[in-house]
Write a protein that holds these residues in place. Structure first.
Motif, short mmCIF file in Angstrom:
data_model
loop_
_atom_site.label_atom_id
_atom_site.label_comp_id
_atom_site.label_asym_id
_atom_site.label_seq_id
_atom_site.Cartn_x
_atom_site.Cartn_y
_atom_site.Cartn_z
N LEU A 1 2.03 -1.04 14.21
CA LEU A 1 1.26 -1.76 13.19
C LEU A 1 1.77 -1.39 11.79
O LEU A 1 1.97 -2.26 10.94
N GLN B 1 5.13 -3.06 11.10
CA GLN B 1 4.96 -4.49 10.81
C GLN B 1 4.44 -4.72 9.39
O GLN B 1 4.96 -5.55 8.64
N LYS B 2 3.41 -3.95 9.02
CA LYS B 2 2.80 -4.13 7.70
C LYS B 2 3.75 -3.69 6.58
O LYS B 2 3.75 -4.27 5.50
N GLU C 1 -2.99 5.02 9.78
CA GLU C 1 -2.43 3.67 9.57
C GLU C 1 -3.13 2.95 8.43
O GLU C 1 -2.51 2.17 7.71
N ILE D 1 -1.10 1.56 5.18
CA ILE D 1 -1.10 0.14 4.82
C ILE D 1 -1.68 -0.06 3.42
O ILE D 1 -1.13 -0.79 2.60
N LYS E 1 -11.30 -1.50 9.60
CA LYS E 1 -10.75 -1.09 8.31
C LYS E 1 -11.76 -1.33 7.18
O LYS E 1 -11.82 -0.57 6.22
N THR F 1 -3.55 -8.40 7.17
CA THR F 1 -2.89 -7.58 6.16
C THR F 1 -3.50 -7.87 4.79
O THR F 1 -3.82 -6.95 4.02
N ILE G 1 -7.01 -6.24 4.63
CA ILE G 1 -7.01 -4.77 4.53
C ILE G 1 -6.50 -4.34 3.16
O ILE G 1 -7.08 -3.47 2.51
N VAL G 2 -5.41 -4.95 2.69
CA VAL G 2 -4.82 -4.53 1.43
C VAL G 2 -5.73 -4.90 0.25
O VAL G 2 -5.97 -4.08 -0.63
#
Lengths: 234, 234
Positions: free
Chosen positions: A89, A92-93, A218, A222, B93, B219, B222-223
């Motif tokens: 993961l 990928q991110k 993780e 990220i 997350k 993504t 989460i970011v």
């Protein structure tokens, strides 16, 4: 438009192997369809499929230009080895977020000491993420290094951020705006030992806090990579 | 120290059900062991296990204090339904990053229209993430709403950020420092339709760009949540 990795030969792109199987058998693309081909360079090639052979597809290059999604900054992620799912993961991110170089390392509390660097699988994840985020140059993934070797490599970077859970300082993320070369160190699920933390701080890293809640490895990776990438204008 | 959700009765904490099974059978904890018990309030209870019965554990409260990891800001995430794995990752997350309220919604390009809100499974993920990040109050997960209902709820927030891929503006993340109430809208894997985008912009949202690379929905979520949480001092 669909993206594929292939070889460029004069005015043509050649799509082989798994990329060809995906194009032909999964996406059922036909002669005349338009695709974008990457050859791991900074150029993206807009092509039209000319021939579907048994083993490969031949596509005529119609236009080529610099890929607009290339990372602008040099971001290196030193990532401790974590459990496989989390590790994949993170890889990928990291690609999506524009990391240029990824260096896995082993530390005292790594839960996966038996980690075998499955080059092929990792490479597949990297190429898949490149196509998804439309970036023609794949992130470089190094072989796994020891903690001390990681320190030696990391110490060469001007701006080195260290995700230090609740002990970190309030880092001024605004200062990232002008940084060109940024490295990030993230520990494993079990965190770093006290001795390791000391060693990381000795090489002049900036200890960054990601708030009062304990983040999984993780998540820390990220979020910190995402913030660095977006706030540095990567 | 290990954390469990339980009931508080006078000077005792009672750990039942799956939490008890985990304590007894997986972690093999014994009488005399110290644990932290949450009862979904803002208080964390430091306890010592007094008795292990057949169906529950009884622990004596030795100390209690306000949980130090509670989110300070009111962050609401309006998240389009995505494929199950990604959705569960986003939920986990969001808890770690201190989201207080999570509102799943359906939009035109949702790949999982048949989404059944598996309340029990989602609750388990939320409680697991709470224990991991040491936060005693679980994130509230609402039932899935329609796109239009999401708009109605979202429009009530003063500061509403909308993850708008490459079309977004350069948002000044520094302005988050003084915000108390922040809502975030993130679309599904397939993005929003043009009409949906217009509707979201009409309710006075701020369109935020997350860079030139196309990020996956999880993504982006989460970011963006991570940045908002950390830069707002959550």
């Amino acid at each position: 438009m669909r993206r594929f990795f292939g070889k460029i030969e004069d005015d043509f792109a050649v799509i082989e192997g798994e990329e060809f199987a995906h194009l032909k058998n999964v996406l059922r693309m036909k002669e005349g369809d338009q695709i974008v081909v990457y050859n791991k360079s900074e150029i993206e090639f807009l092509c039209k499929i000319k021939e579907l052979k048994k083993e490969f597809a031949l596509a005529k290059i119609e236009k080529q230009n610099i890929c607009p999604a290339l990372p602008k900054k040099n971001i290196t992620l030193f990532q401790a080895v974590t459990k496989r799912d989390n590790f994949e993961l993170i890889v990928q991110k990291a690609v999506e977020l524009g990391v240029k170089r990824f260096v896995p390392f082993l530390s005292e509390y790594c839960s996966a000491k038996e980690f075998v660097n499955k080059k092929e699988r990792i490479e597949k994840i990297v190429l898949g993420a490149c196509k998804q985020c439309e970036c023609s140059v794949p992130m470089i993934v190094e072989n796994v290094v020891s903690f001390d070797d990681m320190l030696r490599c990391a110490s060469k970077h001007n701006l080195l951020l260290f995700a230090n859970e609740r002990e970190g300082d309030n880092f001024d993320f605004l200062s990232l705006k002008n940084a060109e070369d940024i490295a990030i160190i993230v520990g494993p699920e079990g965190g770093f030992s006290e001795i390791e933390k000391e060693k990381i701080l000795e090489i002049n890293s900036k200890s960054v806090s990601l708030g009062k809640r304990i983040l999984r490895s993780e998540t820390a990776s990220i979020v910190l990579v995402g913030m660095v990438s977006i706030l540095s204008g990567n």
